[in-house]
Design an enzyme around this catalytic site. Structure first.
Site, mmCIF file in Angstrom:
data_model
loop_
_atom_site.group_PDB
_atom_site.id
_atom_site.type_symbol
_atom_site.label_atom_id
_atom_site.label_comp_id
_atom_site.label_asym_id
_atom_site.label_seq_id
_atom_site.Cartn_x
_atom_site.Cartn_y
_atom_site.Cartn_z
ATOM 1 N N GLU B 186 0.827 -1.215 0.000
ATOM 2 C CA GLU B 186 0.000 0.000 0.000
ATOM 3 C C GLU B 186 0.859 1.262 0.000
ATOM 4 O O GLU B 186 0.561 2.231 -0.685
ATOM 5 C CB GLU B 186 -0.968 -0.006 1.187
ATOM 6 C CG GLU B 186 -1.989 -1.135 1.143
ATOM 7 C CD GLU B 186 -2.717 -1.249 -0.193
ATOM 8 O OE1 GLU B 186 -2.917 -0.220 -0.856
ATOM 9 O OE2 GLU B 186 -3.052 -2.376 -0.595
ATOM 10 N N HIS B 284 -5.443 -6.174 -11.100
ATOM 11 C CA HIS B 284 -4.988 -7.287 -10.261
ATOM 12 C C HIS B 284 -4.857 -8.591 -11.035
ATOM 13 O O HIS B 284 -4.271 -9.537 -10.529
ATOM 14 C CB HIS B 284 -5.942 -7.515 -9.100
ATOM 15 C CG HIS B 284 -5.827 -6.498 -8.004
ATOM 16 N ND1 HIS B 284 -6.559 -5.347 -7.999
ATOM 17 C CD2 HIS B 284 -5.068 -6.464 -6.890
ATOM 18 C CE1 HIS B 284 -6.273 -4.639 -6.918
ATOM 19 N NE2 HIS B 284 -5.358 -5.288 -6.230
HETATM 20 ZN ZN ZN Z 1 -2.569 -2.683 -4.912
#
Ligand code: ZN
Lengths: 97, 361
Positions: B186, B284
């Protein structure tokens, strides 16, 4: 009224789906205040896809199925209106891959 | 499109940035302009539909806690200091400031984990990559724990400039502060925002944005665990799986597509290489392709050298970069680093060979 949810984004990036039939006035009020980005089914057109804000935040794509077409709204986690939380929580509890 | 005007057309800035990326180890003024221009464009796009992003100077001020309990330390702005907030299972941010830089541990394990992991990631960036926090100018590191109820995720809030962690549902994930790879992933989204600022779209730019977080997150995970390329498990998220899913993971950098297969999560959809590439696709999903590129380079020249090359690549890429652009910039950076004896001499060939194996060279 039928509402469907698709999730994505965040660390996990999980794409989950859920749907719910609701006549709860609180749900309907919250849905009515969402910014509608599209009135039709399927994927957003390519130019709209390119205009999506760039954010790796969790993302919620909500589709409200009206008799005259689908209202699609896409929210990131930090822009979820508080009034929508109960409905979103209910959808997420039933969400599956 | 017709109602927009720019001082310099974005494609011109992007082109100049691409040319300069081949020649320099540091971002040029043009590259910085391209990033700022992209941020400006993005801000204009979202106007009306979503709350306007605050100017960065004001965003920094929002990281200051509203009320500071006696005895807690609020780090000065620009000192890379840590601020941990407990959201008390509400769906709002910065509910209660509970631990600042240098403050003693608190009773909540997840708050201490967030504090410790942020510290480790900050140290890695400083010691190994020479970067001073997310913006390379000492931006304070703000984490929110206990966000929401059973929140099965964590994220970088790109408007509030904070990291946010859920407790997990307990059925799929446990508390997302538990693993350093979550925190490192993150925080790296923040680094990307302040460097290449790759578009988070359903194409190769979005996949690269995700992948850089997995690459550097995984490298920091390996470093924290004392692993090298041969002993690291190359899994993302394996340490936050709920007990019933023990042994599963979210992503595999060594073998994309093999991280999970169970009724709760479905089956890992990542293709291994470009033969499985489709577009549009969620970042993703296609991130597995550059993830494995990084893994292959690590196995050849080591994690430290590969991470240095990728970090320099991230500093020199641009918002709409594609996989082949990343490969070209990575080779250029590998040559510069090799010439200065900072990575092995065969690094450029390793970067190219791995990209060719993945199908984008
Ligand atoms: Zn990510």
């Amino acid at each position: 009224m039928r509402v469907t949810l698709q999730t994505s984004g965040g660390f996990t990036g999980r794409r989950l789906h859920a749907s719910l039939d609701t006549d709860d006035p609180a749900h309907l009020r919250a849905l009515a205040q969402l910014p509608a980005q599209q009135l039709s089914g399927g994927q957003p057109p390519a130019d709209q896809l390119a205009e999506r804000p760039g954010s790796a935040q969790p993302r919620y794509r909500l589709t409200v199925h009206h008799p005259d077409g689908d209202q699609v709204s896409e929210l990131t986690e930090s822009t979820v209106p508080p009034a929508l939380r109960p409905l979103l929580a209910q959808l997420l509890r039933n969400a599956h891959p | 499109m017709a109602n927009r005007c720019y001082f310099i057309p974005p494609h011109v800035l992007d082109h100049i940035a691409k040319v300069q990326a081949q020649q320099s180890a540091e971002p040029s003024p043009t590259q910085r302009s391209a990033v700022v221009s992209a941020q400006f464009r993005r801000g204009r796009r979202t106007a009306g539909a979503l709350p306007l992003a605050l100017p960065l100077t004001e965003q920094r001020l929002t990281a200051e806690p509203g009320t500071v309990p006696t005895g807690l330390t609020v780090p000065k702005p620009g000192t890379s200091g840590r601020l941990i907030h407990d959201d008390q299972n509400q769906w709002t941010f910065d509910v209660q400031f509970i631990r600042g830089e240098g403050d003693p541990a608190v009773p909540a394990q997840n708050a201490n984990d967030a504090y410790d992991h942020l510290g480790a990631v900050r140290s890695y960036y400083k010691a190994k990559l020479g970067r001073d926090s997310i913006d390379n100018a000492g931006l304070n590191l703000v984490a929110n724990v206990n966000f929401g109820v059973d929140f099965d995720n964590a994220f970088w809030d790109d408007t509030g400039l904070r990291m946010v962690f859920g407790n997990g549902s307990g059925t799929v994930f446990t508390d997302l502060t538990a693993s350093i790879d979550v925190c490192a992933h993150e925080l790296t989204h923040g680094v990307t925002q302040f460097s290449a600022n790759l578009n988070y779209t359903d194409d190769q730019s979005g996949a690269l944005n995700e992948s850089f977080s997995d690459m550097i997150g995984s490298a920091i995970d390996a470093y924290a665990g004392g692993k090298d390329a041969g002993t690291h498990n190359w899994l993302i998220g394996d340490e936050i799986m709920a007990p019933d899913l023990f042994g599963e993971a979210l992503r595999s950098m060594a073998e994309p597509g093999t991280a999970f297969d169970n009724p709760m999560m479905g089956r890992d959809p990542q293709p291994r290489d470009m033969s499985g590439y489709t577009e549009p696709a969620d970042p993703h999903i296609m991130s597995g392709i550059p993830n494995r590129w990084f893994y292959l380079i690590c196995t050849d020249i080591g994690i430290d050298a590969a991470t240095t090359i990728m970090y320099q690549t991230l500093q020199n890429l641009w918002p709409n970069a594609k996989f082949a652009d990343a490969a070209a910039v990575a080779v250029a950076q590998a040559r510069i680093l090799a010439r200065n004896n900072l990575v092995p001499r065969q690094a450029p060939q390793s970067v190219r060979g791995a990209a060719r194996q993945q199908g984008f060279w």
